[in-house]
Motif scaffolding. Structure first.
Motif, PDB file in Angstrom:
ATOM      1  N   THR B  29       0.857  -1.166   0.000  1.00 53.66           N
ATOM      2  CA  THR B  29       0.000   0.000   0.000  1.00 53.66           C
ATOM      3  C   THR B  29       0.905   1.231   0.000  1.00 53.66           C
ATOM      4  O   THR B  29       2.122   1.121   0.145  1.00 53.66           O
ATOM      5  CB  THR B  29      -0.960   0.026   1.206  1.00 53.66           C
ATOM      6  OG1 THR B  29      -1.933   1.050   0.989  1.00 53.66           O
ATOM      7  CG2 THR B  29      -0.236   0.286   2.517  1.00 53.66           C
ATOM      8  N   ILE B  30       0.293   2.392  -0.205  1.00 52.87           N
ATOM      9  CA  ILE B  30       1.015   3.654  -0.063  1.00 52.87           C
ATOM     10  C   ILE B  30       0.534   4.288   1.233  1.00 52.87           C
ATOM     11  O   ILE B  30      -0.672   4.483   1.427  1.00 52.87           O
ATOM     12  CB  ILE B  30       0.723   4.603  -1.243  1.00 52.87           C
ATOM     13  CG1 ILE B  30       1.172   3.981  -2.563  1.00 52.87           C
ATOM     14  CG2 ILE B  30       1.410   5.952  -1.040  1.00 52.87           C
ATOM     15  CD1 ILE B  30       2.661   3.873  -2.725  1.00 52.87           C
ATOM     16  N   TYR B  31       1.473   4.583   2.116  1.00 52.80           N
ATOM     17  CA  TYR B  31       1.153   5.087   3.451  1.00 52.80           C
ATOM     18  C   TYR B  31       2.096   6.247   3.712  1.00 52.80           C
ATOM     19  O   TYR B  31       3.314   6.082   3.636  1.00 52.80           O
ATOM     20  CB  TYR B  31       1.369   3.949   4.454  1.00 52.80           C
ATOM     21  CG  TYR B  31       0.780   4.156   5.827  1.00 52.80           C
ATOM     22  CD1 TYR B  31      -0.440   3.586   6.172  1.00 52.80           C
ATOM     23  CD2 TYR B  31       1.448   4.910   6.785  1.00 52.80           C
ATOM     24  CE1 TYR B  31      -0.974   3.754   7.440  1.00 52.80           C
ATOM     25  CE2 TYR B  31       0.906   5.088   8.050  1.00 52.80           C
ATOM     26  CZ  TYR B  31      -0.300   4.503   8.377  1.00 52.80           C
ATOM     27  OH  TYR B  31      -0.841   4.663   9.634  1.00 52.80           O
ATOM     28  N   LEU B 105      -7.373  14.305  13.202  1.00 50.35           N
ATOM     29  CA  LEU B 105      -6.462  14.464  12.065  1.00 50.35           C
ATOM     30  C   LEU B 105      -5.450  13.338  11.986  1.00 50.35           C
ATOM     31  O   LEU B 105      -4.933  13.030  10.909  1.00 50.35           O
ATOM     32  CB  LEU B 105      -5.707  15.793  12.162  1.00 50.35           C
ATOM     33  CG  LEU B 105      -6.537  17.042  11.934  1.00 50.35           C
ATOM     34  CD1 LEU B 105      -5.646  18.274  12.011  1.00 50.35           C
ATOM     35  CD2 LEU B 105      -7.241  16.991  10.578  1.00 50.35           C
ATOM     36  N   ASP B 124      -1.462   7.843   8.692  1.00 49.44           N
ATOM     37  CA  ASP B 124      -1.482   8.260   7.289  1.00 49.44           C
ATOM     38  C   ASP B 124      -2.230   9.571   7.013  1.00 49.44           C
ATOM     39  O   ASP B 124      -3.313   9.572   6.422  1.00 49.44           O
ATOM     40  CB  ASP B 124      -2.075   7.122   6.447  1.00 49.44           C
ATOM     41  CG  ASP B 124      -2.024   7.419   4.954  1.00 49.44           C
ATOM     42  OD1 ASP B 124      -1.084   8.102   4.527  1.00 49.44           O
ATOM     43  OD2 ASP B 124      -2.931   6.970   4.232  1.00 49.44           O
ATOM     44  N   SER B 125      -1.648  10.699   7.454  1.00 48.90           N
ATOM     45  CA  SER B 125      -2.127  12.011   7.001  1.00 48.90           C
ATOM     46  C   SER B 125      -0.989  12.998   7.178  1.00 48.90           C
ATOM     47  O   SER B 125      -0.116  12.807   8.032  1.00 48.90           O
ATOM     48  CB  SER B 125      -3.369  12.457   7.781  1.00 48.90           C
ATOM     49  OG  SER B 125      -3.032  12.805   9.099  1.00 48.90           O
ATOM     50  N   GLY B 247      -7.972   6.654   8.657  1.00 46.03           N
ATOM     51  CA  GLY B 247      -8.267   6.703   7.223  1.00 46.03           C
ATOM     52  C   GLY B 247      -9.122   5.519   6.802  1.00 46.03           C
ATOM     53  O   GLY B 247      -9.910   5.627   5.874  1.00 46.03           O
ATOM     54  N   ASN B 248      -8.957   4.385   7.487  1.00 46.91           N
ATOM     55  CA  ASN B 248      -9.825   3.234   7.248  1.00 46.91           C
ATOM     56  C   ASN B 248     -11.006   3.237   8.213  1.00 46.91           C
ATOM     57  O   ASN B 248     -12.154   3.179   7.797  1.00 46.91           O
ATOM     58  CB  ASN B 248      -9.059   1.919   7.446  1.00 46.91           C
ATOM     59  CG  ASN B 248      -8.256   1.517   6.224  1.00 46.91           C
ATOM     60  OD1 ASN B 248      -8.764   1.540   5.112  1.00 46.91           O
ATOM     61  ND2 ASN B 248      -6.998   1.158   6.431  1.00 46.91           N
ATOM     62  N   LYS B 304     -14.047  -6.899   0.276  1.00 51.79           N
ATOM     63  CA  LYS B 304     -12.916  -5.994   0.049  1.00 51.79           C
ATOM     64  C   LYS B 304     -13.294  -4.529   0.247  1.00 51.79           C
ATOM     65  O   LYS B 304     -12.473  -3.653   0.037  1.00 51.79           O
ATOM     66  CB  LYS B 304     -12.395  -6.167  -1.387  1.00 51.79           C
ATOM     67  CG  LYS B 304     -11.917  -7.560  -1.723  1.00 51.79           C
ATOM     68  CD  LYS B 304     -10.489  -7.783  -1.281  1.00 51.79           C
ATOM     69  CE  LYS B 304      -9.973  -9.132  -1.760  1.00 51.79           C
ATOM     70  NZ  LYS B 304      -8.640  -9.410  -1.225  1.00 51.79           N
ATOM     71  N   LYS B 306     -16.227  -1.481   2.209  1.00 52.71           N
ATOM     72  CA  LYS B 306     -17.080  -1.221   3.367  1.00 52.71           C
ATOM     73  C   LYS B 306     -18.476  -1.794   3.136  1.00 52.71           C
ATOM     74  O   LYS B 306     -18.925  -1.901   2.000  1.00 52.71           O
ATOM     75  CB  LYS B 306     -17.203   0.286   3.584  1.00 52.71           C
ATOM     76  CG  LYS B 306     -15.894   0.980   3.882  1.00 52.71           C
ATOM     77  CD  LYS B 306     -16.141   2.484   4.008  1.00 52.71           C
ATOM     78  CE  LYS B 306     -14.831   3.246   4.105  1.00 52.71           C
ATOM     79  NZ  LYS B 306     -15.059   4.710   4.078  1.00 52.71           N
TER      80      LYS B 306
END
Lengths: 367, 367
Positions: B29-31, B105, B124-125, B247-248, B304, B306
């Motif tokens: 993933t991109i984090y 945040l 991840d922000s 984020g998830n 996969k 929500k």
């Protein structure tokens, strides 16, 4: 090397993601935490189609931040390097924004809708975090939020003819970097004469996903005589045509003046903006950098990462966004040279350090 | 659906990326704009290895923001919901940070190094954008920057024994959520008793990529008797053990009080922090949300995305991070229920809307 990306709720698909899949997208990137197609057939095939016909792109990753309220214009001035002493409604403004030290945070596209409403279309960095942080202690009467906007670009030499026939002849009167609202299925759609290619065309900003998808399907069907294809911003086309990519070609370690964006900046306006002091000092006291095109090698070296460029033994910069150009028949990329006065004389010999050894290079100003 | 990801300079590889590839990483993933492995063999195989042995993880995506200067502690207080009226050196603090409206945040891990130096390890922000925006008009004498830190986690039931044998017996004296500096090859390494699993272990923060890689290779070699493998944070393990993912499972639309993080927050400290007013109003005046575990279906539904959860006809929340739990033999995920007092009574019938139709669900408090 390419990677397999696990699906996650930390990044967004768009209303068009399933349509991109149907059209045969083969690879993606993550841009503003959103899926952005990068390749359909191949960079080369996609490129040749784009420069000869018309493509429809899902560029919903160009997130829209809305600044709304009586101080919208003042807040815009506060965060922009561009001189907004005067500003026109229904115009788009390519606008670098910097941090306190003058480092580039984003090269945005500003839509000036009215005195109370500004839309900022952002490249790949979280400007909502930046604006929100600034706003806590700045006395601006505005609300700032991310809008759910779904953007479709039509780009390519046939884009204008196609749009004119299908949407509204009035669209022909739009000048470059202006926008207006047009009617599609009884919905107002913001259309701007902009786009991340030099092939001409429009961007369509929808706030309704269902209408946006209907527009997509309508264009696919009606665009057939124009040989339309679903595509995406093409790396070859943008590098040949000197379209920079924030995060790839310039970062917060560069000021706008280091990467050819000085022409969109001013330090002469009457008001203050974040970074103005630092940029003023930088312009007056420091040796600036400058960005160039670098060309090297006559065979496609299939380079996937940055490479260093040398003048004799001395490193003069790092080459980014390297592609093989069908137009120039050379590998080429961008380089922010550490010295502004780097010579572009053709007799001057530079070298790029590749896996195949040192290869001679030439340097040109961005045209 | 998984995607192919085009390599780009807009996100970072790490010093360990080639070692992850050697070890057979299959998906990323991109984090925080950095590659983070998500799967080596499969979620299930990786899970069983993690809960039985020891894994080494590249978690360099846990970016470190350094707050440095005489006002470091004051700035930390200004941005944190956690009560830092007192704070101890060499301790780690799980610390929610909120925007002006009390929206979450980031759930950070704060390393309190000394009065002049705070490290914030972020989820991840882009907290650097947030801090930088705040700092423009806040009168804090600090410098804030991203540090180039490369973090390796050793996690799993054998992690402590392995670390003790290989590094330093002194490491046994580290209590949970504390850290210290240890010597590896004449370099000081920050080691904390932390990690994104409930299996125990340590995180090793290197500021030198070469030493970090030597450590990696050393552990791989010496860890063989412990059946060590290269792994990554495992989605099944974290969901079973109630480890949330920003984020998830929660976003800026939630306050910390909506997602079980209220216990790390206070509004009773003497000083102000960003969001304190809003959170105070929220606690006193509004009906809060609450986060639960949701269980449904006895076969792996391979979900996969929500899913929505219903009480009779009424939607009560959205289920995130859905996995099939080998431990509970059910599909499970998290849900921020719109109402805090959602009943967890076992006789209460809830339903999840899946592609296979409505499936009965049970709801439990996070343990």
């Amino acid at each position: 090397m390419d990677y397999k990306l696990t699906q996650s709720s930390r990044f967004d698909s768009t209303p068009f993601t399933s349509r991109n899949a149907l059209a045969g997208v083969s690879s993606y990137t993550i841009y503003n935490k959103t899926l952005l197609p990068t390749i359909f057939n191949s960079y080369e095939e996609d490129y040749h189609h784009l420069i000869n016909h018309v493509q429809m792109w899902d560029v919903s990753c160009q997130k829209i931040i809305e600044i709304k309220g009586p101080d919208a214009l003042n807040f815009l001035r506060y965060v922009s390097c561009r001189n907004f002493e005067t500003i026109d409604k229904f115009k788009c403004y390519y606008t670098p924004m910097t941090d306190f030290n003058g480092g580039l945070l984003n090269d945005t596209l500003v839509y000036f809708i009215d005195n109370d409403t500004v839309w900022v279309s952002i490249s790949d960095s979280d400007m909502l975090m930046w604006f929100s942080g600034l706003l806590v202690n700045a006395n601006h009467n505005v609300e700032i939020k991310k809008r759910d906007i779904y953007t479709i670009a039509l780009q390519g030499p046939k884009a204008i003819k196609l749009t004119e026939e299908l949407i509204d002849k009035k669209i022909l009167s739009l000048s470059f970097f202006s926008f207006d609202f047009f009617n599609f299925k009884n919905t107002q759609v913001l259309v701007s004469k902009t786009g991340y290619s030099k092939q001409g065309g429009f961007e369509f900003l929808f706030d309704n996903a269902k209408i946006a998808c209907e527009f997509w399907d309508f264009i696919i069907e009606e665009g057939k005589p124009f040989y339309i294809k679903v595509g995406c911003p093409n790396m070859i086309e943008r590098v040949e045509n000197a379209l920079l990519s924030y995060g790839n070609d310039m970062t917060s370690r560069d000021t706008p003046y280091d990467c050819s964006l000085g022409k969109y900046c001013s330090i002469d306006m009457s008001y203050d903006f974040v970074g103005k002091n630092s940029l003023t000092k930088y312009i007056n006291n420091f040796e600036k950098k400058n960005i160039f095109h670098v060309f090297f090698g006559e065979n496609d070296l299939k380079i996937k990462s940055k490479l260093k460029c040398y003048d004799d033994q001395k490193e003069i910069g790092e080459i980014t966004s390297i592609i093989f150009s069908p137009k120039f028949k050379k590998n080429m990329g961008f380089m922010i040279a550490y010295k502004k006065d780097t010579s572009t004389d053709k007799s001057k010999k530079y070298f790029v350090n590749t896996e195949q050894g040192l290869i001679q290079a030439t340097i040109l100003n961005l045209s």
